[in-house]
Write a protein that holds these residues in place. Structure first.
Motif, PDB file in Angstrom:
ATOM      1  N   LYS A 163       0.735  -1.013   0.218  1.00  0.00           N
ATOM      2  CA  LYS A 163       0.256   0.083  -0.267  1.00  0.00           C
ATOM      3  C   LYS A 163       1.137   1.224  -0.025  1.00  0.00           C
ATOM      4  O   LYS A 163       0.928   2.059  -0.491  1.00  0.00           O
ATOM      5  N   VAL A 164       1.956   2.020   0.621  1.00  0.00           N
ATOM      6  CA  VAL A 164       2.472   2.455   0.913  1.00  0.00           C
ATOM      7  C   VAL A 164       3.394   2.269  -0.673  1.00  0.00           C
ATOM      8  O   VAL A 164       3.140   3.504  -1.370  1.00  0.00           O
ATOM      9  N   TRP A 169       4.063   5.916  -5.159  1.00  0.00           N
ATOM     10  CA  TRP A 169       3.872   5.514  -7.009  1.00  0.00           C
ATOM     11  C   TRP A 169       2.964   6.668  -7.539  1.00  0.00           C
ATOM     12  O   TRP A 169       3.159   7.576  -8.526  1.00  0.00           O
ATOM     13  N   MET A 170       1.640   6.614  -7.061  1.00  0.00           N
ATOM     14  CA  MET A 170       0.613   7.208  -7.600  1.00  0.00           C
ATOM     15  C   MET A 170       0.623   8.659  -7.058  1.00  0.00           C
ATOM     16  O   MET A 170       0.433   9.685  -8.045  1.00  0.00           O
ATOM     17  N   LEU A 171       1.610   9.018  -6.431  1.00  0.00           N
ATOM     18  CA  LEU A 171       1.531  10.832  -5.632  1.00  0.00           C
ATOM     19  C   LEU A 171       3.010  10.643  -6.904  1.00  0.00           C
ATOM     20  O   LEU A 171       2.964  12.246  -7.719  1.00  0.00           O
ATOM     21  N   LEU A 173       3.095   9.920  -9.837  1.00  0.00           N
ATOM     22  CA  LEU A 173       2.777   9.906 -11.225  1.00  0.00           C
ATOM     23  C   LEU A 173       1.647  10.779 -11.046  1.00  0.00           C
ATOM     24  O   LEU A 173       1.758  11.908 -11.964  1.00  0.00           O
ATOM     25  N   GLY A 174       0.888  11.945  -9.816  1.00  0.00           N
ATOM     26  CA  GLY A 174       0.169  12.707 -10.279  1.00  0.00           C
ATOM     27  C   GLY A 174       0.908  14.308 -10.648  1.00  0.00           C
ATOM     28  O   GLY A 174       0.598  14.697 -11.304  1.00  0.00           O
ATOM     29  N   VAL A 175       2.444  14.046  -9.756  1.00  0.00           N
ATOM     30  CA  VAL A 175       2.700  15.353 -10.203  1.00  0.00           C
ATOM     31  C   VAL A 175       3.450  15.430 -11.341  1.00  0.00           C
ATOM     32  O   VAL A 175       3.611  16.561 -12.058  1.00  0.00           O
ATOM     33  N   GLN A 176       3.946  13.882 -12.365  1.00  0.00           N
ATOM     34  CA  GLN A 176       4.688  14.060 -13.460  1.00  0.00           C
ATOM     35  C   GLN A 176       2.944  14.668 -14.888  1.00  0.00           C
ATOM     36  O   GLN A 176       3.403  15.706 -15.183  1.00  0.00           O
ATOM     37  N   PHE A 177       1.807  14.915 -14.374  1.00  0.00           N
ATOM     38  CA  PHE A 177       0.515  15.365 -14.619  1.00  0.00           C
ATOM     39  C   PHE A 177      -0.160  16.967 -14.512  1.00  0.00           C
ATOM     40  O   PHE A 177      -0.670  17.483 -14.552  1.00  0.00           O
ATOM     41  N   GLY A 178       1.304  17.162 -13.506  1.00  0.00           N
ATOM     42  CA  GLY A 178       0.366  18.494 -12.975  1.00  0.00           C
ATOM     43  C   GLY A 178       0.012  18.417 -11.688  1.00  0.00           C
ATOM     44  O   GLY A 178      -1.040  19.634 -11.359  1.00  0.00           O
ATOM     45  N   ILE A 179      -0.894  17.386 -10.515  1.00  0.00           N
ATOM     46  CA  ILE A 179      -1.144  17.224  -9.538  1.00  0.00           C
ATOM     47  C   ILE A 179      -1.238  18.387  -8.870  1.00  0.00           C
ATOM     48  O   ILE A 179      -2.205  18.871  -8.102  1.00  0.00           O
ATOM     49  N   HIS A 180       0.002  18.750  -8.709  1.00  0.00           N
ATOM     50  CA  HIS A 180       0.303  19.714  -8.011  1.00  0.00           C
ATOM     51  C   HIS A 180       0.077  21.275  -8.268  1.00  0.00           C
ATOM     52  O   HIS A 180       0.230  22.144  -7.144  1.00  0.00           O
ATOM     53  N   LEU A 181      -0.025  21.238  -9.488  1.00  0.00           N
ATOM     54  CA  LEU A 181       0.149  23.300  -9.350  1.00  0.00           C
ATOM     55  C   LEU A 181      -0.515  24.156  -9.029  1.00  0.00           C
ATOM     56  O   LEU A 181      -0.791  25.075  -8.822  1.00  0.00           O
ATOM     57  N   PRO A 182      -2.179  23.683  -8.990  1.00  0.00           N
ATOM     58  CA  PRO A 182      -3.334  24.299  -8.375  1.00  0.00           C
ATOM     59  C   PRO A 182      -3.020  24.732  -7.127  1.00  0.00           C
ATOM     60  O   PRO A 182      -3.171  25.567  -6.281  1.00  0.00           O
ATOM     61  N   LEU A 183      -2.455  23.648  -6.343  1.00  0.00           N
ATOM     62  CA  LEU A 183      -2.492  23.562  -5.193  1.00  0.00           C
ATOM     63  C   LEU A 183      -1.071  24.783  -4.322  1.00  0.00           C
ATOM     64  O   LEU A 183      -1.374  25.519  -3.891  1.00  0.00           O
ATOM     65  N   ALA A 184       0.286  24.009  -5.645  1.00  0.00           N
ATOM     66  CA  ALA A 184       1.439  25.440  -5.946  1.00  0.00           C
ATOM     67  C   ALA A 184       0.410  27.023  -5.706  1.00  0.00           C
ATOM     68  O   ALA A 184       1.326  27.865  -5.131  1.00  0.00           O
ATOM     69  N   SER A 185      -0.144  27.112  -6.708  1.00  0.00           N
ATOM     70  CA  SER A 185      -0.809  28.495  -6.919  1.00  0.00           C
ATOM     71  C   SER A 185      -1.111  29.058  -5.421  1.00  0.00           C
ATOM     72  O   SER A 185      -1.086  30.397  -5.703  1.00  0.00           O
ATOM     73  N   ALA A 186      -2.229  28.239  -5.346  1.00  0.00           N
ATOM     74  CA  ALA A 186      -2.929  29.230  -4.003  1.00  0.00           C
ATOM     75  C   ALA A 186      -1.956  28.984  -2.303  1.00  0.00           C
ATOM     76  O   ALA A 186      -2.092  30.308  -2.243  1.00  0.00           O
ATOM     77  N   ILE A 187      -0.518  28.095  -2.480  1.00  0.00           N
ATOM     78  CA  ILE A 187      -0.401  28.898  -1.326  1.00  0.00           C
ATOM     79  C   ILE A 187       0.525  30.571  -1.908  1.00  0.00           C
ATOM     80  O   ILE A 187       0.774  30.626  -0.834  1.00  0.00           O
ATOM     81  N   ASP A 188       0.522  30.275  -2.668  1.00  0.00           N
ATOM     82  CA  ASP A 188       1.585  31.468  -3.725  1.00  0.00           C
ATOM     83  C   ASP A 188       0.419  32.622  -3.770  1.00  0.00           C
ATOM     84  O   ASP A 188       1.283  33.609  -2.994  1.00  0.00           O
ATOM     85  N   PHE A 204      13.167  21.927  -4.572  1.00  0.00           N
ATOM     86  CA  PHE A 204      12.914  20.106  -5.209  1.00  0.00           C
ATOM     87  C   PHE A 204      11.293  19.438  -4.625  1.00  0.00           C
ATOM     88  O   PHE A 204      10.852  19.896  -4.017  1.00  0.00           O
ATOM     89  N   ASN A 205      10.749  19.357  -5.878  1.00  0.00           N
ATOM     90  CA  ASN A 205       8.547  19.390  -5.538  1.00  0.00           C
ATOM     91  C   ASN A 205       9.237  17.954  -4.080  1.00  0.00           C
ATOM     92  O   ASN A 205       9.352  16.683  -4.849  1.00  0.00           O
ATOM     93  N   VAL A 206       8.900  17.920  -2.877  1.00  0.00           N
ATOM     94  CA  VAL A 206       8.235  16.902  -2.021  1.00  0.00           C
ATOM     95  C   VAL A 206       7.174  15.978  -2.894  1.00  0.00           C
ATOM     96  O   VAL A 206       7.277  14.715  -2.326  1.00  0.00           O
ATOM     97  N   LEU A 207       6.533  16.290  -3.199  1.00  0.00           N
ATOM     98  CA  LEU A 207       5.396  15.159  -3.796  1.00  0.00           C
ATOM     99  C   LEU A 207       6.304  14.399  -4.876  1.00  0.00           C
ATOM    100  O   LEU A 207       5.758  13.435  -5.048  1.00  0.00           O
ATOM    101  N   ALA A 208       6.903  14.269  -5.219  1.00  0.00           N
ATOM    102  CA  ALA A 208       7.435  14.042  -6.320  1.00  0.00           C
ATOM    103  C   ALA A 208       8.686  13.444  -6.093  1.00  0.00           C
ATOM    104  O   ALA A 208       9.397  11.850  -5.796  1.00  0.00           O
ATOM    105  N   TRP A 209       9.734  14.013  -5.531  1.00  0.00           N
ATOM    106  CA  TRP A 209      10.916  12.975  -4.254  1.00  0.00           C
ATOM    107  C   TRP A 209      10.611  12.350  -3.449  1.00  0.00           C
ATOM    108  O   TRP A 209      11.857  11.885  -3.418  1.00  0.00           O
ATOM    109  N   GLN A 210       9.521  11.964  -3.083  1.00  0.00           N
ATOM    110  CA  GLN A 210       9.274  11.166  -2.060  1.00  0.00           C
ATOM    111  C   GLN A 210       9.269  10.287  -2.699  1.00  0.00           C
ATOM    112  O   GLN A 210       9.576   9.430  -1.727  1.00  0.00           O
ATOM    113  N   ILE A 211       9.149   9.409  -3.685  1.00  0.00           N
ATOM    114  CA  ILE A 211       9.007   8.468  -4.564  1.00  0.00           C
ATOM    115  C   ILE A 211      10.713   7.856  -4.021  1.00  0.00           C
ATOM    116  O   ILE A 211      10.727   6.197  -3.509  1.00  0.00           O
ATOM    117  N   VAL A 212      12.045   8.480  -3.461  1.00  0.00           N
ATOM    118  CA  VAL A 212      13.065   7.515  -3.343  1.00  0.00           C
ATOM    119  C   VAL A 212      13.259   7.881  -2.551  1.00  0.00           C
ATOM    120  O   VAL A 212      13.567   6.751  -1.771  1.00  0.00           O
TER     121      VAL A 212
END
Length: 394
Positions: A163-164, A169-171, A173-188, A204-212
């Motif tokens: 499950k982990v 992986w899904m998180l 993958l979501g970043v590769q498709f830009g799922i984080h962009l609305p959140l980043a804009s809202a924070i800005d 570093f995008n923490v939502l993407a680099w977490q896979i490592v």
């Protein structure tokens, strides 16, 4: 748990090349080109993050299995606060140096942005880990991962590691498709409303680099709880994955060298640049990292037992490299050494600005001295630990 010397050596190796990669001189310098990063799309930061996750999974996975969730989680949160103290201390030291060094706002501005002008609003954002100066960004990233890791470790310890992995992986993958962009804009938008000009700043995008990090954490937990046997995974007689990994490594090496020497037509170079998104750890970085990591691990663990003389020699050479006393010393105290390296890089930028430009021989000597200086915080840490042990003796 007995530490694996080769893992300490690997962390030390990555710290050495972080210094060489982060060090800057007017006109550049040649020593930085003697770097594994020039042969592909694997650099030091992902290796450092992966090993941090691996060691954390090994240490705290074993603790949770033996003493329960709360015992392991409390130790992790203690580590989080320790990391934050080092991060804040490093930031305060740079700000204090900015007052002492003349014209620091000129040569540090590309790294600090508004912090170079000692703006209190940006300083508070940096303290909140929302505005990260250059070269200080791995520590905040690691703090986030540690703070969120206790339930992930527990899931792995209790056999729910799949499950982990799927969630990670899904998180990614979501970043590769830009799922984080609305959140980043809202924070800005919120940060800009609170203080004019303030934006989220993190390399570093923490939502993407977490896979490592999560990948290392899962493997560490499985190994520490007996769910994974490294000798079987890296069996010297099973070479299918080894050959596939070698092909992937060579593939990316060809592209990397082709880009460096501009051997490809502009259209091909433009296409590759669209795929080369390091901040979001795009697919080319992930594939290259996974392949090279497996290949190196197989050589160290399985290659030394292989019937191939070339594999044995390569594995023994890597083991000898990653067990060098200097690398193991600084790797054992990677947190203190990383914070020290940030101060060294910032100070040497001031030296280059005021005293440079230097010739190539002087640049090499300065770089070698910077690397050697990494032993200072490690030795001080071990000296304090030894002194405390003597005091504690009855």
């Amino acid at each position: 748990m007995q530490r694996l010397e080769v893992l300490d050596g690997l962390r030390g190796y990555f710290l050495v090349f972080m210094v060489l990669n982060h060090l800057t001189f007017s006109g550049g310098y040649l020593l930085v080109k003697l770097n594994h990063g020039e042969l592909g799309y694997v650099q030091d930061a992902p290796g450092f993050v992966f090993l941090s996750g691996l060691l954390m999974g090994q240490v705290y996975g074993a603790r949770m299995k033996k003493h329960g969730y709360k015992a392991g989680a409390s130790k992790i949160y203690h580590r989080v606060f320790e990391l934050y103290r080092y991060t804040a201390g490093c930031l305060l030291a740079i700000i204090a140096l900015g007052f002492l060094l003349t014209e620091s706002s000129v040569y540090w501005e590309p790294w600090l942005w508004q912090l170079a002008r000692n703006d209190w609003g940006f300083a508070l954002a940096a303290a909140a880990l929302l505005y990260q100066p250059t070269y200080m960004d791995i520590l905040p990233q690691y703090i986030v991962y540690l703070a969120l890791s206790p339930p992930l470790v527990w899931l792995c310890v209790t056999g729910r590691w799949r499950k982990v992995v799927i969630g990670s992986w899904m998180l990614w993958l979501g970043v590769q498709f830009g799922i984080h962009l609305p959140l980043a804009s809202a924070i800005d938008a919120v940060m800009g409303a609170l203080y004019p000009g303030l934006v989220l700043r993190a390399h570093f995008n923490v939502l993407a680099w977490q896979i490592v990090f999560v990948g290392g954490l899962v493997l560490g937990c499985l190994a520490s709880t007996g769910q994974l046997n490294w000798q079987r995974v890296f069996d010297p007689t099973r070479r299918g994955l080894v050959e596939a990994s070698l092909c992937i490594v060579l593939f990316f090496m060809i592209w990397r060298l082709g880009m460096t020497w501009e051997l490809f037509p502009e259209a091909m170079q433009a296409r590759l640049r669209t795929l080369e998104i390091r901040a979001e750890f795009s697919m080319m970085f992930l594939l290259n990292f996974a392949a090279l990591s497996y290949l190196v691990a197989w050589l160290i663990i399985g290659g030394v037992r292989s019937d191939s003389p070339l594999a044995r020699q390569a594995g023994e050479g890597l083991r000898a490299l990653f067990t060098l006393p200097f690398l193991r010393l600084i790797g054992r105290h990677s947190l203190q050494v990383y914070a020290w390296h940030v101060l060294v890089i910032y100070l040497l930028k001031a030296v280059d600005y005021h005293q440079g430009p230097f010739n190539e021989l002087t640049k090499t000597a300065i770089a070698a001295s910077a690397v050697a200086s990494l032993a200072i915080p490690a030795l001080l840490k071990e000296h304090r630990a030894a002194a405390a042990a003597v005091i504690a003796e009855p």
